[in-house]
Design a protein around this motif. Structure first.
Motif, short mmCIF file in Angstrom:
data_model
loop_
_atom_site.label_atom_id
_atom_site.label_comp_id
_atom_site.label_asym_id
_atom_site.label_seq_id
_atom_site.Cartn_x
_atom_site.Cartn_y
_atom_site.Cartn_z
N PHE A 63 -61.11 74.58 -45.32
CA PHE A 63 -63.21 74.90 -45.79
C PHE A 63 -62.71 73.67 -46.40
O PHE A 63 -64.21 73.05 -46.64
CB PHE A 63 -63.80 75.80 -46.07
N ALA A 64 -62.09 73.10 -47.87
CA ALA A 64 -62.06 72.09 -47.95
C ALA A 64 -61.74 70.13 -46.97
O ALA A 64 -62.48 70.09 -47.73
CB ALA A 64 -61.15 72.51 -49.37
N ALA A 65 -61.11 71.07 -46.63
CA ALA A 65 -61.19 69.42 -46.09
C ALA A 65 -61.58 69.05 -44.47
O ALA A 65 -61.53 67.73 -44.47
CB ALA A 65 -59.25 69.24 -45.50
N ALA A 66 -62.42 69.71 -44.27
CA ALA A 66 -63.20 69.85 -42.78
C ALA A 66 -64.33 69.65 -43.04
O ALA A 66 -65.64 70.02 -41.99
CB ALA A 66 -62.32 70.67 -41.89
N ASN A 67 -64.76 69.71 -44.23
CA ASN A 67 -66.69 69.40 -43.66
C ASN A 67 -66.79 68.50 -45.27
O ASN A 67 -65.68 68.29 -45.81
CB ASN A 67 -66.60 71.53 -45.04
N GLU A 68 -68.30 68.48 -45.15
CA GLU A 68 -68.44 67.32 -46.12
C GLU A 68 -69.06 67.55 -47.58
O GLU A 68 -70.17 68.42 -47.27
CB GLU A 68 -68.79 66.83 -44.69
N TRP A 69 -68.88 66.93 -48.62
CA TRP A 69 -69.73 67.21 -49.68
C TRP A 69 -70.12 65.71 -50.02
O TRP A 69 -70.25 64.79 -49.58
CB TRP A 69 -68.86 67.53 -50.81
N PRO A 70 -71.44 66.23 -50.91
CA PRO A 70 -71.94 64.51 -51.04
C PRO A 70 -71.58 63.76 -51.59
O PRO A 70 -69.71 64.23 -52.64
CB PRO A 70 -73.21 65.44 -51.83
N GLU A 71 -71.80 62.25 -51.69
CA GLU A 71 -70.93 61.57 -52.24
C GLU A 71 -71.22 62.03 -53.53
O GLU A 71 -69.65 61.26 -54.15
CB GLU A 71 -72.16 60.10 -51.99
N GLU A 72 -72.18 62.57 -54.68
CA GLU A 72 -72.35 62.47 -56.01
C GLU A 72 -70.36 62.92 -56.50
O GLU A 72 -70.71 63.29 -57.68
CB GLU A 72 -73.56 62.93 -57.03
N VAL A 73 -70.38 64.23 -55.66
CA VAL A 73 -69.18 64.56 -56.60
C VAL A 73 -67.70 64.94 -55.42
O VAL A 73 -67.01 65.61 -55.19
CB VAL A 73 -69.37 66.39 -55.92
N LYS A 74 -67.19 63.82 -54.68
CA LYS A 74 -66.85 62.57 -54.13
C LYS A 74 -66.14 62.24 -54.99
O LYS A 74 -64.63 61.27 -54.82
CB LYS A 74 -66.75 61.91 -53.13
N SER A 75 -65.96 62.10 -56.46
CA SER A 75 -65.03 61.30 -57.25
C SER A 75 -64.50 62.24 -58.04
O SER A 75 -64.84 63.55 -58.35
CB SER A 75 -65.89 60.37 -58.55
N GLY A 76 -63.21 62.12 -58.75
CA GLY A 76 -62.29 63.14 -59.87
C GLY A 76 -61.58 64.01 -58.48
O GLY A 76 -61.71 63.70 -57.15
N PRO A 77 -60.99 65.49 -59.01
CA PRO A 77 -60.27 66.36 -58.79
C PRO A 77 -60.98 66.66 -57.94
O PRO A 77 -62.52 66.86 -57.93
CB PRO A 77 -59.87 67.48 -59.30
N PHE A 78 -61.40 67.48 -56.77
CA PHE A 78 -61.44 68.11 -55.43
C PHE A 78 -61.16 69.87 -56.10
O PHE A 78 -60.01 70.07 -56.35
CB PHE A 78 -61.46 68.19 -53.93
N ARG A 79 -62.46 70.45 -56.14
CA ARG A 79 -61.42 71.53 -57.53
C ARG A 79 -62.04 72.85 -56.67
O ARG A 79 -63.24 72.88 -55.75
CB ARG A 79 -62.38 71.63 -59.37
N MET A 80 -61.29 73.23 -56.65
CA MET A 80 -61.46 74.89 -55.68
C MET A 80 -61.32 76.25 -57.36
O MET A 80 -60.36 75.96 -57.66
CB MET A 80 -60.38 75.09 -54.99
N ALA A 81 -61.85 76.69 -56.94
CA ALA A 81 -62.22 78.43 -58.45
C ALA A 81 -61.95 79.00 -57.60
O ALA A 81 -62.40 79.60 -55.95
CB ALA A 81 -63.17 78.22 -58.60
N ILE A 82 -61.36 79.96 -57.82
CA ILE A 82 -60.76 81.41 -57.00
C ILE A 82 -61.34 82.97 -58.21
O ILE A 82 -61.06 82.28 -58.92
CB ILE A 82 -59.20 82.06 -56.96
N ILE A 83 -61.70 83.06 -57.67
CA ILE A 83 -62.48 84.69 -58.79
C ILE A 83 -61.97 86.07 -58.50
O ILE A 83 -62.34 86.52 -57.44
CB ILE A 83 -63.94 84.75 -58.58
N GLY A 84 -60.81 86.75 -59.26
CA GLY A 84 -60.69 87.88 -58.73
C GLY A 84 -59.57 87.90 -57.78
O GLY A 84 -58.61 88.89 -57.17
N ASN A 85 -58.57 87.31 -57.38
CA ASN A 85 -57.13 87.53 -56.12
C ASN A 85 -56.33 86.76 -56.56
O ASN A 85 -56.35 85.40 -56.74
CB ASN A 85 -57.61 86.60 -55.19
#
Lengths: 201, 302
Positions: A63-85
């Motif tokens: 889901f992280a690798a094959a979808n497209e995010w807007p340019e303004e969040v394409k710098s810095g790390p790609f952050r994935m947050a996990i809640i409760g698992n």
């Protein structure tokens, strides 16, 4: 009747008998000991790896690798947050941390609850083990951000999640609300769309 | 010539004459008494191939006994150790000739000893199991079984045979665990052998709890083994394929674990197995049901 002279009294007969009996007893003892030494109950224990977490982690990576995010969040790390698992978090850290999502390195963070989710830290993808109003509340909190909210609960798409894991038979699959994702600036890739069991477009 | 010398000479002549008249069986026995089993064999073996000893049950028994002692002295555990095979052949032949009552008991005891030595060697093969030694262990057991059934056609070795197959299943499973993905082809072979052995064991003794439990674990763990190969290089297509293969194994494991559970409903390991398999099959409610059962069981324990 045998023509051969019969072997009559000889000391060895008794000796043979004695040796046979002694040999037999020791053989039985060895056999019993050997049988006991071989494990009687079970081979290995069940592998307690979290199978669902292993599969979910890989799905989330896609889901992280094959979808497209807007340019303004394409710098810095790609952050994935996990809640409760926590086990899912461990699996992700173990196999996927620091891998590249485009030019961004993958950073994985864990929160025990959605309340703990830091307001000032942007996460591109949030996986939340939440349901009902708790999921709705989280979805509302991030409604204006390009965040891909992934859940694993009944009617999660109706409650604001963009992707929801569902069981199809015994298989783990997912459903997507691509329309809402696009509204938030996240474009769902064709590969992800093609494997979805249900997609709202 | 003094009287003393004469008497001495007579004694020597008489002794020689007596020795000369001894049958080869007597001589083999005498040698055996001194522990010279090799010489006893040299003397007796050619004789039993000729008449009149060829038709003498006792001669075959003595030969078999000599061969058995030679086998023991050799310390060999080989499937085709010649002394052991020879001993079985000779003793079988002695038994088939209708020995007297005393010999009959001795022949049976000697054959029983040899049978158990085959059995013990089969178990040894499993204890020091190496890849591919399944056939040899089974062949050794086959020799044991053949002798036991020859001694008593009504004997039942089904339980022992089932145990042997189960141990072979376990032995292959242990090698499989140690593979840790190094050789996928070997991993598949070991897994298939393990499952095949457990399946035979369960055909022989269907209500065998360890057999059922172990088979379920083997199937389930093989599924997990596949899943653990998933990483960042796994494509979506591969992920779906792996998932289907794993779920197939989990589905096979479930009824086997359920059958084990029926045999021992309060065994914690089986409940844990069912909880884990249902979880892997995305059946959360069923999984939770077994988790509750585990909690209840633990609460009851002192």
């Amino acid at each position: 009747m045998s023509m051969a002279p019969k072997h009559k009294q000889f000391g060895l007969r008794r000796s043979l008998k004695m040796r046979t009996m002694v040999g037999l007893c020791s053989a039985i003892m060895v056999l019993i000991v050997g049988w006991v030494l071989v494990p009687q109950q079970q081979g290995g224990a069940i592998d307690d790896a979290d199978t669902q977490a292993i599969m979910k982690a890989n799905f989330l990576f896609h889901f992280a690798a094959a979808n497209e995010w807007p340019e303004e969040v394409k710098s810095g790390p790609f952050r994935m947050a996990i809640i409760g698992n926590e086990r899912l978090f461990d699996e992700l850290v173990d196999k996927y941390a620091l891998k590249f999502i485009g030019a961004q390195s993958l950073e994985i963070v864990y929160y025990s609850s959605s309340d703990a989710l830091a307001a000032d830290v942007f996460a591109h993808l949030i996986y939340a083990e939440l349901e009902g109003i708790n999921l709705e509340a989280l979805a509302e909190r991030i409604a204006n951000d390009p965040v891909l909210l992934v859940a694993n609960s009944e009617s999660a798409l109706d409650r604001g999640a963009l992707i929801n894991f569902v069981a199809v038979g015994h298989l783990m699959r997912y459903e997507i609300n691509a329309e809402k994702a696009a509204e938030r600036g996240v474009l769902i890739g064709n590969r992800i769309m093609s494997w979805a069991v249900k997609s709202v477009q | 010539m003094s009287v003393k010398s004469f008497l001495m000479m007579c004694f020597v002549v008489c002794s020689t004459a007596v020795f000369g008249q001894q049958s080869p069986v007597d001589r083999a026995v005498a040698l055996g008494q001194r522990g010279d089993w090799a010489q006893a064999l040299i003397i007796l073996e050619p004789e039993v191939k000729k008449m009149p000893w060829q038709a003498d049950s006792h001669a075959w028994y003595v030969l078999g006994y000599v061969q058995k002692e030679l086998h023991k002295a050799s310390g060999s555990s080989e499937l085709n150790a010649p002394e052991r095979l020879g001993a079985v052949h000779s003793l079988d032949r002695a038994l088939s000739m209708g020995p007297n009552r005393e010999d009959d008991a001795l022949i049976r005891a000697a054959l029983d000893f040899l049978a158990r030595s085959f059995f013990r060697d089969a178990i040894d093969r499993i204890e020091g199991f190496t890849e591919g030694s399944d056939e040899e262990a089974l062949a050794l057991f086959g020799r044991y079984e053949a002798i036991i059934l020859n001694l008593d056609p009504m004997a039942n070795v089904t339980g022992q045979k089932a145990d042997l197959y189960r141990y072979l299943g376990q032995a292959n499973g242990l090698l499989l665990d140690r593979q840790e993905g190094r050789d996928l082809a070997l991993e598949t072979i070991l897994f298939e052998r393990s499952v095949a052995h457990y399946s035979v064991a369960l055909e022989l003794v269907p209500k065998d709890y360890p057999g059922r439990y172990n088979l379920a674990i083997t199937l389930y763990n093989q599924g997990v083994r596949q899943l653990k190969r998933i990483n960042h290089e796994t494509s979506m297509f591969e992920l779906m394929e792996i998932q289907e293969a794993c779920v197939g194994l989990f589905e096979q494991a479930l009824p086997v674990m359920e059958a084990a559970h029926l045999l021992k409903p309060n065994r914690l390991e089986t409940l844990k197995g069912l909880m884990t398999i249902h979880y892997a099959l995305s059946q959360q409610e069923e999984s939770s049901r077994y988790r509750d059962a585990i909690d209840r069981l633990i609460e009851k324990r002192p």
